[in-house]
Design an enzyme around this catalytic site. Structure first.
Site, mmCIF file in Angstrom:
data_model
loop_
_atom_site.group_PDB
_atom_site.id
_atom_site.type_symbol
_atom_site.label_atom_id
_atom_site.label_comp_id
_atom_site.label_asym_id
_atom_site.label_seq_id
_atom_site.Cartn_x
_atom_site.Cartn_y
_atom_site.Cartn_z
ATOM 1 N N HIS A 42 24.135 5.775 -44.603
ATOM 2 C CA HIS A 42 23.619 7.072 -45.042
ATOM 3 C C HIS A 42 22.131 7.170 -44.740
ATOM 4 C CE1 HIS A 42 22.743 4.307 -48.360
ATOM 5 N NE2 HIS A 42 21.648 5.042 -48.531
ATOM 6 N N HIS A 126 15.968 6.902 -41.587
ATOM 7 C CA HIS A 126 16.559 5.657 -41.116
ATOM 8 C C HIS A 126 17.866 5.381 -41.842
ATOM 9 C CE1 HIS A 126 14.447 4.358 -44.735
ATOM 10 N NE2 HIS A 126 15.303 3.353 -44.779
#
EC number: 3.1.4.58
Length: 196
Positions: A42, A126
């Site tokens: 995620h 990220h």
């Protein structure tokens, strides 16, 4: 409860990244890294740590408004980087500006709901692939990810995720993530099964 707001990539995107990660796992020293599970991948927008249950209704209402004010946008997984020698990650391309705006809105929603947050930092999109203990240099993995670019998808929802920490004491056990709220971007329409 431990909560964070996130963007969850679709299966098609995580499948492409899983193929790239298989190559990375064949590099020297890869077995010294703790690789994250595909079903946990995620983009964290706002990490809230411990949230009092009494704050959750206000928080979810504010996150719903944040989603309503943010139109859907295009994103793709691309390349990678690392934070010191402790985390290897895949990056993002596409409308990263919209992703940053959604992160700012999720952070503001949490703060306004009275959730204690870390100090503001520049948001760096990220997706964590692996964690290290400093014994394995992550540079070769970043180099191997440099050419990776996944297929773009449309980010269409904001998700509130609960992190259930391991309780068994079994070495290597990972947290379990559970979506507790989902809101459609741009419309404020509740997604079936979402809370809030």
């Amino acid at each position: 409860m431990r909560l964070f707001a996130a963007v969850l990539p679709p299966d098609s995107a995580t499948s492409e990244l899983a193929d790239a990660a298989r190559v990375l796992k064949g590099l020297p020293g890869a077995d010294a890294l703790r690789w994250t599970a595909r079903d946990s991948w995620h983009f964290t927008l706002a990490f809230m740590a411990e949230v009092d249950e009494a704050a959750v209704p206000d928080l979810t209402g504010r996150l719903e408004r944040a989603a309503h004010r943010t139109p859907p946008f295009s994103l793709a997984l691309r390349g990678g980087g690392h934070f010191g020698e402790r985390a290897l990650w895949a990056g993002a391309t596409g409308d990263v500006r919209a992703l940053r705006l959604l992160a700012q809105r999720a952070d503001a929603a949490a703060r306004k709901a009275g959730v204690t947050m870390e100090e503001h930092r520049h948001y760096r999109p990220h997706l964590t692939l692996a964690r290290g203990r400093g014994e394995t240099g992550l540079g070769p993995y970043v180099d191997a990810l440099a050419a990776f670019e996944g297929t773009a998808w449309t980010v269409g929802e904001l998700t509130l995720v609960r992190s259930n920490l391991p309780r068994s004491g079994v070495p290597g056990e990972r947290p379990r993530y559970e979506a507790v709220g989902r809101w459609v971007l741009g419309g404020g329409v509740r997604v079936p099964g979402g809370a809030g």
